[in-house]
Write a protein that holds these residues in place. Structure first.
Motif, PDB file in Angstrom:
ATOM      1  N   GLN A 166      -5.346  32.918  54.651  1.00  0.00           N
ATOM      2  CA  GLN A 166      -6.073  31.998  54.231  1.00  0.00           C
ATOM      3  C   GLN A 166      -6.472  30.928  55.406  1.00  0.00           C
ATOM      4  OE1 GLN A 166      -3.568  30.792  51.053  1.00  0.00           O
ATOM      5  NE2 GLN A 166      -4.686  32.000  49.509  1.00  0.00           N
ATOM      6  N   ALA A 167      -5.523  30.322  56.189  1.00  0.00           N
ATOM      7  CA  ALA A 167      -5.967  29.587  57.299  1.00  0.00           C
ATOM      8  C   ALA A 167      -6.841  30.246  58.210  1.00  0.00           C
ATOM      9  CB  ALA A 167      -4.729  29.098  57.741  1.00  0.00           C
ATOM     10  N   ALA A 168      -6.798  31.309  58.360  1.00  0.00           N
ATOM     11  CA  ALA A 168      -7.414  32.255  59.256  1.00  0.00           C
ATOM     12  C   ALA A 168      -9.006  32.247  58.756  1.00  0.00           C
ATOM     13  CB  ALA A 168      -7.185  33.571  59.518  1.00  0.00           C
ATOM     14  N   LEU A 267      -4.050  29.404  65.560  1.00  0.00           N
ATOM     15  CA  LEU A 267      -5.277  28.749  65.780  1.00  0.00           C
ATOM     16  C   LEU A 267      -5.145  27.453  64.632  1.00  0.00           C
ATOM     17  CD1 LEU A 267      -8.387  31.241  65.752  1.00  0.00           C
ATOM     18  CD2 LEU A 267      -7.158  30.241  67.634  1.00  0.00           C
ATOM     19  N   SER A 268      -4.359  27.541  63.895  1.00  0.00           N
ATOM     20  CA  SER A 268      -4.024  26.490  62.791  1.00  0.00           C
ATOM     21  C   SER A 268      -3.463  25.068  63.680  1.00  0.00           C
ATOM     22  CB  SER A 268      -3.095  26.560  61.598  1.00  0.00           C
ATOM     23  OG  SER A 268      -1.954  27.276  62.311  1.00  0.00           O
ATOM     24  N   VAL A 286      10.812  24.218  59.136  1.00  0.00           N
ATOM     25  CA  VAL A 286      10.461  24.357  60.500  1.00  0.00           C
ATOM     26  C   VAL A 286       8.969  23.885  60.486  1.00  0.00           C
ATOM     27  CG1 VAL A 286       9.744  26.087  62.129  1.00  0.00           C
ATOM     28  CG2 VAL A 286      11.854  26.316  61.210  1.00  0.00           C
ATOM     29  N   ALA A 287       8.458  22.888  61.538  1.00  0.00           N
ATOM     30  CA  ALA A 287       7.067  22.657  61.670  1.00  0.00           C
ATOM     31  C   ALA A 287       6.912  23.066  63.136  1.00  0.00           C
ATOM     32  CB  ALA A 287       6.860  21.108  61.404  1.00  0.00           C
ATOM     33  N   ILE A 288       5.679  24.162  63.402  1.00  0.00           N
ATOM     34  CA  ILE A 288       5.328  24.574  64.809  1.00  0.00           C
ATOM     35  C   ILE A 288       3.923  23.814  64.943  1.00  0.00           C
ATOM     36  CG2 ILE A 288       5.106  26.517  66.178  1.00  0.00           C
ATOM     37  CD1 ILE A 288       6.766  28.068  64.227  1.00  0.00           C
ATOM     38  N   VAL A 289       3.915  23.051  65.821  1.00  0.00           N
ATOM     39  CA  VAL A 289       2.560  22.364  66.156  1.00  0.00           C
ATOM     40  C   VAL A 289       1.891  23.305  67.046  1.00  0.00           C
ATOM     41  CG1 VAL A 289       3.230  20.176  65.334  1.00  0.00           C
ATOM     42  CG2 VAL A 289       3.544  20.751  67.842  1.00  0.00           C
ATOM     43  N   HIS A 290       0.657  23.352  66.825  1.00  0.00           N
ATOM     44  CA  HIS A 290      -0.292  24.170  67.750  1.00  0.00           C
ATOM     45  C   HIS A 290      -1.385  23.453  68.699  1.00  0.00           C
ATOM     46  CE1 HIS A 290       1.699  27.518  65.727  1.00  0.00           C
ATOM     47  NE2 HIS A 290       1.349  27.228  64.399  1.00  0.00           N
TER      48      HIS A 290
END
Length: 409
Positions: A166-168, A267-268, A286-290
């Motif tokens: 959905q984010a994609a 890409l989020s 978990v929070a993975i920042v991109h």
């Protein structure tokens, strides 16, 4: 020329193509397997092919990978008790939502209504509790892209939260939007979406419950419902069809069995999920920042504590990096629509491991467990390779940074 649309094996049901069509040639439909698909009306199509360019499943754009460039993983949890208690894990989404709304923005998240899940867009703080908690049903995204587009046109800040697919769809839809900087995209580590037929059959046959409320209570997987008196009931000691069907991995979308949207690098702006290695008496996320935007947003949260971690957390949450389930070709998945339309509720419960009423159902349960263990063996091998590569990548980046620092001195 007729557009090339994603087939049932590729379609994720994100509905980005539907909102992209200005001629209403594409509409949502519910498939026989209980999943959301798209219906095409060639009499309304003008051949613009915008749907093809938007669809994240077929447009050729890579949403995620396991090659680290900019992403950084953190453990995080919300310190505001009200938000934390209502959350499935660390409450990071709730903190993000409150921050955005408190600063005049809008949040797009999932709510449960009438035993179905759908996305809403809101600027009301009182809607945050409705969007909290895990919902193991695919949400309906109908009209969401158009609503976000309108808010971005008004130069409003919008936080979107959904599954990777959905984010994609959101990232693809708004890729060239001139106000893209006002859109924050957060996706979640996803185990795949089970068929809505599971909930439908459960509600039709478990008459003592009026509605389904949730699927988890913090770290415990337990179905919660409202009974006929309006009281909340946790079915802690009951193997329920919605949960057991989810765990079986035999009712999910075909696209979930070969997910294109898993990976460390996405890409989020941020990926959130459960963190199972907590060393404190509190459920963490978990929070993975991109992106720099995602990193800045996490730092702005006064009611969230976070600290960086290495990639070994993947050992407890492999769906972050592996999207293969190996169950698409199994008979129970292929004939699932027939099973749900012809078998009794009791038989379905037995088929998906809720009950063991006869030797045949017990044999099926044992067979499924054996197949699952074999699959997990291969997943463990692949996961080990990925984690080792991520660890080496992280070590090389640190070594390079130290080398550049010493050289610069």
């Amino acid at each position: 020329m007729i557009p090339h649309l994603a087939n049932q094996y590729l379609c994720t049901g994100c509905l980005a193509c539907v909102d992209s069509c200005g001629q209403a040639a594409l509409t949502k439909k519910n498939g026989e397997d209980g999943h959301i698909y798209v219906c095409y009306d060639e009499t309304l199509c003008v051949g613009c092919h915008r749907c093809e360019k938007i669809c994240p499943a077929i447009n050729g754009e890579r949403y995620a990978s396991n090659e680290i460039n900019d992403s950084q993983a953190y453990v995080a949890y919300c310190t505001e008790e009200t938000l934390y208690e209502r959350s499935t894990s660390g409450g990071v989404f709730a903190a993000l939502a409150r921050h955005i709304i408190s600063h005049g923005g809008y949040v797009c998240g999932v709510v449960m209504e009438d035993n179905t899940a759908h996305h809403i867009v809101t600027s009301k703080l009182e809607d945050i509790p409705r969007m909290q908690g895990s919902k193991y049903i695919q949400s309906d995204m109908s009209g969401i892209y158009k609503r976000i587009a309108q808010l971005l046109k008004e130069e409003r800040k919008v936080l979107f939260c959904g599954m990777g697919c959905q984010a994609a769809g959101v990232c693809s839809f708004f890729k060239n939007n001139r106000n893209r900087q006002n859109l924050y995209v957060v996706d979640m580590i996803c185990g795949g979406v089970p068929s809505s037929l599971l909930v439908k059959k459960f509600m039709e046959n478990e008459k003592e419950y009026s509605s389904l409320v949730g699927f988890r209570n913090k770290g415990e997987y337990v179905l919660s419902c409202l009974n006929r008196n309006g009281n909340l009931v946790y079915l802690s000691n009951k193997r329920t069809l919605p949960l057991m069907g989810f765990f079986s991995d035999l009712t999910k979308r075909y696209s979930c069995g070969n997910c294109q949207f898993v990976g460390i690098e996405r890409l989020s702006d941020m990926t959130i999920g459960d963190y199972w290695g907590s060393k404190i008496d509190r459920q963490e996320s978990v929070a993975i920042v991109h992106s720099e935007k995602g990193k800045a947003l996490l730092k702005e949260l006064d009611d969230v504590k976070s600290y960086p971690i290495d990639w070994r957390f993947v050992n407890d949450n492999y769906r972050c990096v592996i999207g293969k389930s190996y169950n698409n070709r199994r008979l129970q998945r292929k004939i699932m629509p027939w099973l749900f339309s012809h078998l009794s509720y009791a038989s379905l419960c037995g088929l998906y491991g809720c009950t063991f009423q006869n030797p045949f159902l017990t044999m099926i349960f044992v067979y499924n467990r054996v197949v699952s263990k074999i699959q997990r063996f291969f997943i463990q091998r692949r996961k080990k390779i990925i984690v080792n590569r991520l660890q080496q990548n992280q070590f090389n980046k640190k070594l390079s940074a130290m080398s550049n620092y010493n050289g610069g001195g």
